[in-house]
Scaffold this motif. Structure first.
Motif, short mmCIF file in Angstrom:
data_model
loop_
_atom_site.label_atom_id
_atom_site.label_comp_id
_atom_site.label_asym_id
_atom_site.label_seq_id
_atom_site.Cartn_x
_atom_site.Cartn_y
_atom_site.Cartn_z
N GLY A 3 32.66 35.45 47.89
CA GLY A 3 34.00 35.67 48.44
C GLY A 3 33.98 35.70 49.95
O GLY A 3 33.30 34.92 50.60
N TYR A 90 38.50 29.08 39.90
CA TYR A 90 39.22 30.21 39.30
C TYR A 90 40.59 30.39 39.93
O TYR A 90 41.00 31.48 40.30
CB TYR A 90 38.39 31.50 39.36
CG TYR A 90 37.12 31.41 38.54
CD1 TYR A 90 37.17 31.47 37.15
CD2 TYR A 90 35.89 31.23 39.14
CE1 TYR A 90 36.02 31.36 36.38
CE2 TYR A 90 34.72 31.13 38.38
CZ TYR A 90 34.80 31.20 37.00
OH TYR A 90 33.66 31.09 36.24
N GLY A 91 41.29 29.27 40.08
CA GLY A 91 42.66 29.31 40.58
C GLY A 91 42.80 29.36 42.09
O GLY A 91 43.90 29.55 42.60
N VAL A 92 41.72 29.19 42.81
CA VAL A 92 41.75 29.29 44.28
C VAL A 92 41.39 27.93 44.88
O VAL A 92 40.44 27.29 44.44
CB VAL A 92 40.77 30.37 44.79
CG1 VAL A 92 40.73 30.40 46.30
CG2 VAL A 92 41.13 31.73 44.22
N GLN A 121 36.19 37.50 38.06
CA GLN A 121 37.24 36.56 38.44
C GLN A 121 38.35 37.28 39.21
O GLN A 121 38.86 36.76 40.21
CB GLN A 121 37.83 35.88 37.21
CG GLN A 121 36.89 34.89 36.56
CD GLN A 121 37.48 34.28 35.31
OE1 GLN A 121 38.65 33.93 35.27
NE2 GLN A 121 36.66 34.15 34.28
N GLU A 122 38.72 38.47 38.77
CA GLU A 122 39.73 39.26 39.48
C GLU A 122 39.26 39.59 40.89
O GLU A 122 40.03 39.51 41.85
CB GLU A 122 40.03 40.55 38.73
CG GLU A 122 40.79 40.36 37.43
CD GLU A 122 40.88 41.64 36.62
OE1 GLU A 122 40.54 42.74 37.13
OE2 GLU A 122 41.31 41.53 35.45
N TRP A 124 37.03 37.93 42.65
CA TRP A 124 37.01 36.67 43.39
C TRP A 124 38.40 36.37 43.93
O TRP A 124 38.58 36.07 45.11
CB TRP A 124 36.51 35.55 42.47
CG TRP A 124 36.77 34.17 42.98
CD1 TRP A 124 37.73 33.31 42.55
CD2 TRP A 124 36.08 33.49 44.04
NE1 TRP A 124 37.67 32.13 43.27
CE2 TRP A 124 36.67 32.23 44.18
CE3 TRP A 124 35.01 33.84 44.87
CZ2 TRP A 124 36.23 31.30 45.12
CZ3 TRP A 124 34.58 32.92 45.80
CH2 TRP A 124 35.17 31.67 45.93
N GLN A 125 39.38 36.43 43.06
CA GLN A 125 40.75 36.12 43.47
C GLN A 125 41.26 37.11 44.51
O GLN A 125 41.92 36.71 45.48
CB GLN A 125 41.66 36.07 42.24
CG GLN A 125 41.34 34.87 41.37
CD GLN A 125 41.94 34.93 39.98
OE1 GLN A 125 42.39 35.97 39.53
NE2 GLN A 125 41.95 33.80 39.29
N CYS A 128 39.63 36.23 47.83
CA CYS A 128 40.24 35.02 48.39
C CYS A 128 41.66 35.29 48.89
O CYS A 128 42.06 34.75 49.92
CB CYS A 128 40.22 33.90 47.36
SG CYS A 128 38.53 33.27 47.08
N ARG A 129 42.41 36.16 48.20
CA ARG A 129 43.73 36.55 48.72
C ARG A 129 43.59 37.24 50.07
O ARG A 129 44.38 37.01 50.98
CB ARG A 129 44.45 37.48 47.74
CG ARG A 129 45.23 36.79 46.67
CD ARG A 129 46.16 37.72 45.92
NE ARG A 129 45.54 38.92 45.40
CZ ARG A 129 44.88 39.00 44.24
NH1 ARG A 129 44.75 37.93 43.47
NH2 ARG A 129 44.36 40.13 43.85
N GLU A 132 43.13 34.60 52.63
CA GLU A 132 44.41 33.93 52.85
C GLU A 132 45.36 34.80 53.69
O GLU A 132 46.06 34.29 54.58
CB GLU A 132 45.06 33.56 51.52
CG GLU A 132 44.30 32.47 50.79
CD GLU A 132 44.69 32.32 49.33
OE1 GLU A 132 45.53 33.10 48.83
OE2 GLU A 132 44.15 31.41 48.68
#
Length: 140
Positions: A3, A90-92, A121-122, A124-125, A128-129, A132
């Motif tokens: 991450g 994973y959605g990123v 995964q949570e 990771w997201q 990444c948030r 961002e």
């Protein structure tokens, strides 16, 4: 650690081994209990610990840089986490974050996407948030 390189980075515990033992096997066979949260926090705060002790962090950064340069010049196919462009992980997508990569003569030659547990995964997201959100704060 994957991450962001900072407080939202996280250990991918589902892929950690000690020798060939998972943390659970190590604990069962040796009685050694790992405080995963404390170990992860030590890694997250490692730069601050180094800074407090040496008043600098460039030596560890230089060591990592040397390993990457050696992998490129020697085309060694080093597998190590580095910040790389994330596309559909994973959605990123669309920014840089740390993932395992194969480093060779072409630089990052392959991005490796490890299988993550739902909790990983949570994390990771969330990491990444965080990246961002920080990008959005930068005034171009």
């Amino acid at each position: 650690m994957l991450g962001e390189h900072g407080f939202s980075e996280f250990a991918l515990w589902s892929h950690v081994t000690f020798g060939c033992l998972t943390p659970e096997e190590l604990e069962a066979q040796t009685g050694v209990t790992l405080d995963r949260d404390a170990l992860e926090m030590q890694a997250v705060r490692g730069g601050y610990t180094t800074m407090a002790g040496k008043a600098c962090t460039e030596y560890s950064i230089a060591n990592g840089t040397v390993a990457i340069i050696e992998a490129i010049l020697g085309d060694t196919k080093l597998v190590t986490p580095v910040s790389t462009l994330v596309e559909g992980v994973y959605g990123v997508s669309g920014h840089y974050a740390s993932l395992p990569c194969v480093i060779g003569a072409g630089g990052v030659e392959k991005v490796i996407v490890p299988t993550m547990t739902p909790h990983e995964q949570e994390r990771w997201q969330a990491s990444c948030r965080h990246i961002e959100e920080n990008i959005a704060k930068v005034s171009w």
